[in-house]
Motif scaffolding. Structure first.
Motif, PDB file in Angstrom:
ATOM      1  N   ASN A 114       0.852  -1.188   0.000  1.00 54.28           N
ATOM      2  CA  ASN A 114       0.000   0.000   0.000  1.00 54.28           C
ATOM      3  C   ASN A 114       0.891   1.243   0.000  1.00 54.28           C
ATOM      4  OD1 ASN A 114      -1.772   2.105   0.520  1.00 54.28           O
ATOM      5  ND2 ASN A 114      -3.124   0.811   1.755  1.00 54.28           N
ATOM      6  N   SER A 116       0.442   4.320  -0.604  1.00 52.40           N
ATOM      7  CA  SER A 116       0.035   5.585   0.021  1.00 52.40           C
ATOM      8  C   SER A 116       0.351   5.565   1.517  1.00 52.40           C
ATOM      9  CB  SER A 116      -1.441   5.871  -0.241  1.00 52.40           C
ATOM     10  OG  SER A 116      -2.234   4.972   0.487  1.00 52.40           O
ATOM     11  N   VAL A 117       0.233   4.402   2.153  1.00 52.28           N
ATOM     12  CA  VAL A 117       0.606   4.296   3.570  1.00 52.28           C
ATOM     13  C   VAL A 117       2.101   4.565   3.728  1.00 52.28           C
ATOM     14  CG1 VAL A 117       0.861   2.678   5.492  1.00 52.28           C
ATOM     15  CG2 VAL A 117      -1.255   2.716   4.189  1.00 52.28           C
TER      16      VAL A 117
HETATM   17  C1  LIG Z   1      -4.194   1.739   1.769  1.00 50.18           C
HETATM   18  O1  LIG Z   1      -4.357   2.141   3.090  1.00 50.18           O
HETATM   19  C2  LIG Z   1      -5.315   3.194   3.238  1.00 50.18           C
HETATM   20  C3  LIG Z   1      -5.264   3.649   4.695  1.00 50.18           C
HETATM   21  O2  LIG Z   1      -5.153   2.590   5.589  1.00 50.18           O
HETATM   22  C4  LIG Z   1      -6.684   2.658   2.834  1.00 50.18           C
HETATM   23  O3  LIG Z   1      -7.644   3.677   2.969  1.00 50.18           O
HETATM   24  C5  LIG Z   1      -6.609   2.193   1.386  1.00 50.18           C
HETATM   25  O4  LIG Z   1      -7.843   1.608   1.001  1.00 50.18           O
HETATM   26  C6  LIG Z   1      -5.498   1.199   1.210  1.00 50.18           C
HETATM   27  N1  LIG Z   1      -5.335   0.904  -0.205  1.00 50.18           N
HETATM   28  C7  LIG Z   1      -5.236  -0.331  -0.657  1.00 50.18           C
HETATM   29  C8  LIG Z   1      -5.052  -0.478  -2.129  1.00 50.18           C
HETATM   30  O5  LIG Z   1      -5.286  -1.298   0.087  1.00 50.18           O
END
Ligand SMILES: *[C@@H]1O[C@H](CO)[C@@H](O)[C@H](O)[C@H]1NC(C)=O
Ligand SMILES: *[C@@H]1O[C@H](CO)[C@@H](O)[C@H](O)[C@H]1NC(C)=O
Ligand SMILES: *[C@@H]1O[C@H](CO)[C@@H](O)[C@H](O)[C@H]1NC(C)=O
Ligand SMILES: *[C@@H]1O[C@H](CO)[C@@H](O)[C@H](O)[C@H]1NC(C)=O
Ligand SMILES: *[C@@H]1O[C@H](CO)[C@@H](O)[C@H](O)[C@H]1NC(C)=O
Length: 270
Positions: A114, A116-117
């Motif tokens: 992930n 963005s995290v």
């Molecule tokens: C990544 O993490 C964020 C925050 O925890 C979440 O909102 C998002 O859905 C996640 N994205 C994926 C592709 O798992």
């Protein structure tokens, strides 16, 4: 008392100068060849073959991941799973995170699973190393990565797991490929957590990667204490045995069979 002795002895055996050595950064040629062949053919694989290859690769990593000199890197492992379109296996890996042991491995999983995290958590670390050097032009992630590669990073900065994984991200950005990045791990250190960290090839050339540099502060303190206790014990044993031998040499009355037995024990103790 015996149990304490065994514990101390095993602690003394595990703490050695091996822990402060630098890792061998030579890339394991055989493994590279395997990856190369699989990589070349992966686009021609049908689903069954792909699934087989993915499962084989996962099994291989599970078997050898703990080998500190085998060149099995978590960063590359996750990149391969993603690149070879091992969708099912990759999602499972992200869900279970079986090798998530410390902040470095957690951040590595975050980057692969992930983004963005990962970027949210590590943005401030990247901005910090830039602003310390008076750079402030652009705060876009990729620009920060390119800038990161040009810095002479200090030991303290290189200990930040965010910087370590960002260096991997920068290598992939720069070369479009993994490689030129190495991990160091030590699993069995007394009174310590697992030690696992990574660094790019340029920074290793400047400053060899050492398992010692990966260790959390408390763990370094524990190892130093253990080493001091081991040294004191070693000196005490030498002194005790030397004194037996000295007494024997000085005192002629002791030169009988019992004395010879004692001296042989003292000599064997070295
Ligand atoms: C990544 O993490 C964020 C925050 O925890 C979440 O909102 C998002 O859905 C996640 N994205 C994926 C592709 O798992
Ligand atoms: C996939 O390829 C293998 C070997 O080339 C072949 O035996 C198998 O039948 C193929 N499977 C499918 C579903 O095409
Ligand atoms: C892939 O292989 C595993 C075992 O190797 C099997 O359990 C799984 O069902 C397979 N998945 C597909 C989509 O063929
Ligand atoms: C670790 O890797 C090295 C180099 O590939 C190999 O020689 C050694 O046998 C491996 N050790 C274990 C326990 O697998
Ligand atoms: C540096 O960045 C901060 C925050 O983004 C901004 O307030 C400041 O004006 C910038 N300074 C320079 C010299 O660009």
């Amino acid at each position: 008392m015996t149990k304490l002795g065994v514990l101390l002895l095993s602690a003394c055996m595990f703490v050695s100068f091996r822990d402060v050595e630098s890792i061998n950064t030579a890339v394991v040629a055989g493994q590279q060849f395997l990856h190369y062949t699989l990589e070349k053919n992966v686009n021609n694989f049908n689903e069954t073959e792909r699934n087989k290859t993915c499962s084989m690769f996962i099994k291989d990593f599970r078997k050898f991941w703990y080998n500190s000199s085998g060149g099995k890197y978590l960063t590359e492992y996750l990149s391969f799973l993603e690149e070879w379109l091992c969708h099912a296996q990759f999602s499972l890996e992200c869900l279970k995170r079986p090798y998530d042991f410390n902040q470095f491995t957690k951040t590595t999983y975050d980057r692969a699973c992930n983004r963005s995290v990962f970027e949210t958590q590590c943005f401030s670390s990247l901005v910090a190393v830039s602003s310390v050097r008076g750079r402030n032009s652009s705060q876009k992630w990729n620009n920060l990565l390119r800038a990161l590669k040009t810095y002479q990073l200090s030991d303290a900065e290189l200990q930040d797991p965010c910087i370590q994984v960002a260096l991997y991200d920068a290598v992939v950005l720069e070369r479009g490929k993994y490689g030129y990045y190495h991990e160091s791990k030590r699993l069995l250190l007394p009174f310590c957590q697992i030690s696992w960290c990574g660094r790019d090839a340029e920074n290793i050339n400047r400053n060899p990667i050492k398992a010692w540099n990966c260790l959390p502060h408390i763990c370094k303190v524990n190892i130093i204490i253990t080493m001091v206790i081991c040294s004191i014990l070693a000196v005490a044993i030498v002194v005790a045995n030397l004194s037996v031998i000295l007494v024997f040499v000085i005192n002629e009355k002791l030169r009988n069979s019992q004395g010879v037995y004692k001296i042989s024990l003292a000599c064997a103790d070295f």
